[in-house]
Scaffold this motif. Structure first.
Motif, PDB file in Angstrom:
ATOM      1  N   HIS A   6       0.854  -1.201   0.000  1.00 35.11           N
ATOM      2  CA  HIS A   6       0.000   0.000   0.000  1.00 35.11           C
ATOM      3  C   HIS A   6       0.885   1.246   0.000  1.00 35.11           C
ATOM      4  CE1 HIS A   6      -4.186   1.508   1.078  1.00 35.11           C
ATOM      5  NE2 HIS A   6      -3.456   2.608   1.159  1.00 35.11           N
ATOM      6  N   ALA A   7       0.949   1.923  -1.139  1.00 36.44           N
ATOM      7  CA  ALA A   7       1.742   3.153  -1.254  1.00 36.44           C
ATOM      8  C   ALA A   7       1.124   4.053  -2.316  1.00 36.44           C
ATOM      9  CB  ALA A   7       3.188   2.817  -1.620  1.00 36.44           C
ATOM     10  N   HIS A   8       0.952   5.324  -1.978  1.00 34.31           N
ATOM     11  CA  HIS A   8       0.256   6.269  -2.864  1.00 34.31           C
ATOM     12  C   HIS A   8       1.264   7.097  -3.676  1.00 34.31           C
ATOM     13  CE1 HIS A   8      -3.705   5.552  -1.024  1.00 34.31           C
ATOM     14  NE2 HIS A   8      -3.057   5.494   0.143  1.00 34.31           N
ATOM     15  N   TYR A   9       1.787   6.510  -4.734  1.00 32.64           N
ATOM     16  CA  TYR A   9       2.773   7.230  -5.536  1.00 32.64           C
ATOM     17  C   TYR A   9       2.166   8.262  -6.474  1.00 32.64           C
ATOM     18  CZ  TYR A   9       6.463   4.486  -3.571  1.00 32.64           C
ATOM     19  OH  TYR A   9       7.352   3.942  -2.679  1.00 32.64           O
ATOM     20  N   ASP A  10       0.845   8.272  -6.602  1.00 33.40           N
ATOM     21  CA  ASP A  10       0.201   9.345  -7.362  1.00 33.40           C
ATOM     22  C   ASP A  10       0.036  10.605  -6.524  1.00 33.40           C
ATOM     23  OD1 ASP A  10      -3.047   9.301  -6.444  1.00 33.40           O
ATOM     24  OD2 ASP A  10      -1.898   7.495  -6.053  1.00 33.40           O
ATOM     25  N   ALA A  11       0.352  10.564  -5.227  1.00 28.82           N
ATOM     26  CA  ALA A  11       0.174  11.704  -4.332  1.00 28.82           C
ATOM     27  C   ALA A  11       1.087  12.856  -4.724  1.00 28.82           C
ATOM     28  CB  ALA A  11       0.447  11.289  -2.888  1.00 28.82           C
ATOM     29  N   GLU A  12       0.638  14.063  -4.433  1.00 27.50           N
ATOM     30  CA  GLU A  12       1.382  15.263  -4.825  1.00 27.50           C
ATOM     31  C   GLU A  12       2.744  15.349  -4.145  1.00 27.50           C
ATOM     32  OE1 GLU A  12      -0.991  18.611  -3.746  1.00 27.50           O
ATOM     33  OE2 GLU A  12      -0.790  18.294  -1.584  1.00 27.50           O
ATOM     34  N   GLN A  13       2.913  14.680  -3.023  1.00 25.74           N
ATOM     35  CA  GLN A  13       4.201  14.707  -2.326  1.00 25.74           C
ATOM     36  C   GLN A  13       5.321  14.114  -3.166  1.00 25.74           C
ATOM     37  OE1 GLN A  13       1.295  13.914  -1.004  1.00 25.74           O
ATOM     38  NE2 GLN A  13       1.156  14.392   1.179  1.00 25.74           N
ATOM     39  N   PHE A  14       4.983  13.353  -4.208  1.00 23.39           N
ATOM     40  CA  PHE A  14       6.001  12.771  -5.082  1.00 23.39           C
ATOM     41  C   PHE A  14       6.132  13.499  -6.414  1.00 23.39           C
ATOM     42  CE2 PHE A  14       4.844   9.118  -2.350  1.00 23.39           C
ATOM     43  CZ  PHE A  14       6.106   8.814  -1.863  1.00 23.39           C
ATOM     44  N   ALA A  16       7.723  16.066  -7.351  1.00 23.49           N
ATOM     45  CA  ALA A  16       9.047  16.589  -7.704  1.00 23.49           C
ATOM     46  C   ALA A  16      10.031  15.498  -8.126  1.00 23.49           C
ATOM     47  CB  ALA A  16       9.631  17.376  -6.530  1.00 23.49           C
ATOM     48  N   ASP A  17       9.837  14.267  -7.645  1.00 21.16           N
ATOM     49  CA  ASP A  17      10.856  13.234  -7.893  1.00 21.16           C
ATOM     50  C   ASP A  17      10.244  11.835  -8.016  1.00 21.16           C
ATOM     51  OD1 ASP A  17      10.097  12.954  -5.259  1.00 21.16           O
ATOM     52  OD2 ASP A  17      12.133  12.837  -4.448  1.00 21.16           O
ATOM     53  N   ARG A  18       9.021  11.741  -8.489  1.00 17.78           N
ATOM     54  CA  ARG A  18       8.304  10.458  -8.531  1.00 17.78           C
ATOM     55  C   ARG A  18       9.100   9.388  -9.276  1.00 17.78           C
ATOM     56  NH1 ARG A  18       4.033  12.491 -10.032  1.00 17.78           N
ATOM     57  NH2 ARG A  18       2.937  12.443  -8.027  1.00 17.78           N
ATOM     58  N   ASP A  19       9.562   9.697 -10.470  1.00 18.51           N
ATOM     59  CA  ASP A  19      10.273   8.696 -11.267  1.00 18.51           C
ATOM     60  C   ASP A  19      11.596   8.302 -10.630  1.00 18.51           C
ATOM     61  OD1 ASP A  19       8.314   8.417 -13.232  1.00 18.51           O
ATOM     62  OD2 ASP A  19       9.070  10.134 -14.352  1.00 18.51           O
ATOM     63  N   GLU A  20      12.253   9.252  -9.991  1.00 15.10           N
ATOM     64  CA  GLU A  20      13.506   8.940  -9.310  1.00 15.10           C
ATOM     65  C   GLU A  20      13.266   7.965  -8.166  1.00 15.10           C
ATOM     66  OE1 GLU A  20      16.896  11.237  -6.606  1.00 15.10           O
ATOM     67  OE2 GLU A  20      15.543  12.394  -7.895  1.00 15.10           O
ATOM     68  N   VAL A  21      12.227   8.222  -7.368  1.00 16.42           N
ATOM     69  CA  VAL A  21      11.911   7.335  -6.247  1.00 16.42           C
ATOM     70  C   VAL A  21      11.511   5.954  -6.742  1.00 16.42           C
ATOM     71  CG1 VAL A  21      10.324   6.936  -4.322  1.00 16.42           C
ATOM     72  CG2 VAL A  21      11.267   9.221  -4.698  1.00 16.42           C
ATOM     73  N   LEU A  22      10.587   5.894  -7.680  1.00 20.79           N
ATOM     74  CA  LEU A  22      10.114   4.599  -8.172  1.00 20.79           C
ATOM     75  C   LEU A  22      11.236   3.819  -8.857  1.00 20.79           C
ATOM     76  CD1 LEU A  22       6.599   5.643  -9.496  1.00 20.79           C
ATOM     77  CD2 LEU A  22       7.056   3.960  -7.704  1.00 20.79           C
TER      78      LEU A  22
END
Length: 254
Positions: A6-14, A16-22
């Motif tokens: 359970h992780a909300h990667y569509d959240a606005e907190q990501f 700036a760096d969503r692809d880097e984190v994923l």
């Protein structure tokens, strides 16, 4: 390798760096993750992300805090999204009586009931959010005995956890297990057989110690697994293996 269920990667907190984190997760020992939706836009975003990353799967649904725009005809949109091969559950759905500004309880219950019926129709599991609504949440799922699911970020008692296990449900724990004041969560974790437990970060929220108060991501699920292994008296490797297999079986991931 770990499964963050359970992780909300569509959240606005990501944003700036969503692809880097994923992109960094497989190298950090994350084998699988599920991104649940909270309304139609975030459900669509969860599916789009799952299309881009092999290890990432999606769930679709209306979260009780976000269900005010819901109309019964929205079920058709959820049904269409659920046909995607990377969609493995209906969620995040449920009841939240904590915030006074949330939609009325009766409306939350109707949205929850409609989505449980959809899950029954599609033969998909559900991911349930239950905050300060334990009795009503249990009553609601009992209306749909053919549906199986997980109470994510479990906040109920050990007795409630045992009741869910009797009903054939799963229980999932977050970084709360690592908090000093987490007596209730620890008691619930002790009460549930390891074969019925999943682990999750609920990213970007609920970061475990020593990262509490910071943005969470799936790399920290390792800390939750370590604490759960300690509680259950098993090795980290065994806890990681069992919870990963539990998640794969629950979501129907080969």
């Amino acid at each position: 390798m770990l499964f963050d269920t359970h992780a909300h990667y569509d959240a606005e907190q990501f944003d700036a760096d969503r692809d880097e984190v994923l992109g960094a997760l497989p190298g950090a020992g994350i084998a699988l993750a599920v991104n649940p939706g909270c309304d139609l836009p975030s459900s669509r975003a969860a599916v789009a992300l799952a299309e881009r990353y092999d290890f990432l799967y999606a769930a679709v649904g209306y979260h009780p805090e976000n269900c005010a725009p819901y109309r019964p005809e929205d079920l058709e949109a959820l049904r269409e999204l659920a046909e995607h091969p990377k969609v493995v559950a209906i969620g995040e759905i449920g009841l939240d009586y904590y915030w006074e500004e949330n939609p009325p309880r009766e409306f939350q219950q109707q949205v929850f009931r409609d989505q449980l019926a959809l899950a029954a129709e599609l033969e998909l599991p559900v991911i349930v959010h239950d905050r300060e609504a334990h009795a009503d949440s249990l009553a609601m799922i009992r209306e749909f005995p053919q549906v199986r699911g997980v109470f994510h970020c479990f906040s109920g008692s050990a007795e409630m956890a045992e009741e869910l296990v009797k009903l054939g449900w799963m229980v999932s724990f977050t970084g709360v297990l690592t908090y000093k004041n987490a007596r209730k969560a620890v008691e619930a974790a002790r009460a549930v057989p390891l074969e019925r437990v999943m682990i999750e970060t609920d990213s970007p929220y609920m970061a475990p110690v020593p990262h509490r108060g910071k943005r969470n991501d799936s790399r920290y699920v390792r800390l939750i697994c370590e604490r759960l292994a300690e509680i259950k008296g098993v090795s980290f490797a065994e806890c990681a293996r069992v919870t990963r297999e539990n998640g794969k079986r629950f979501f129907g991931i080969a």
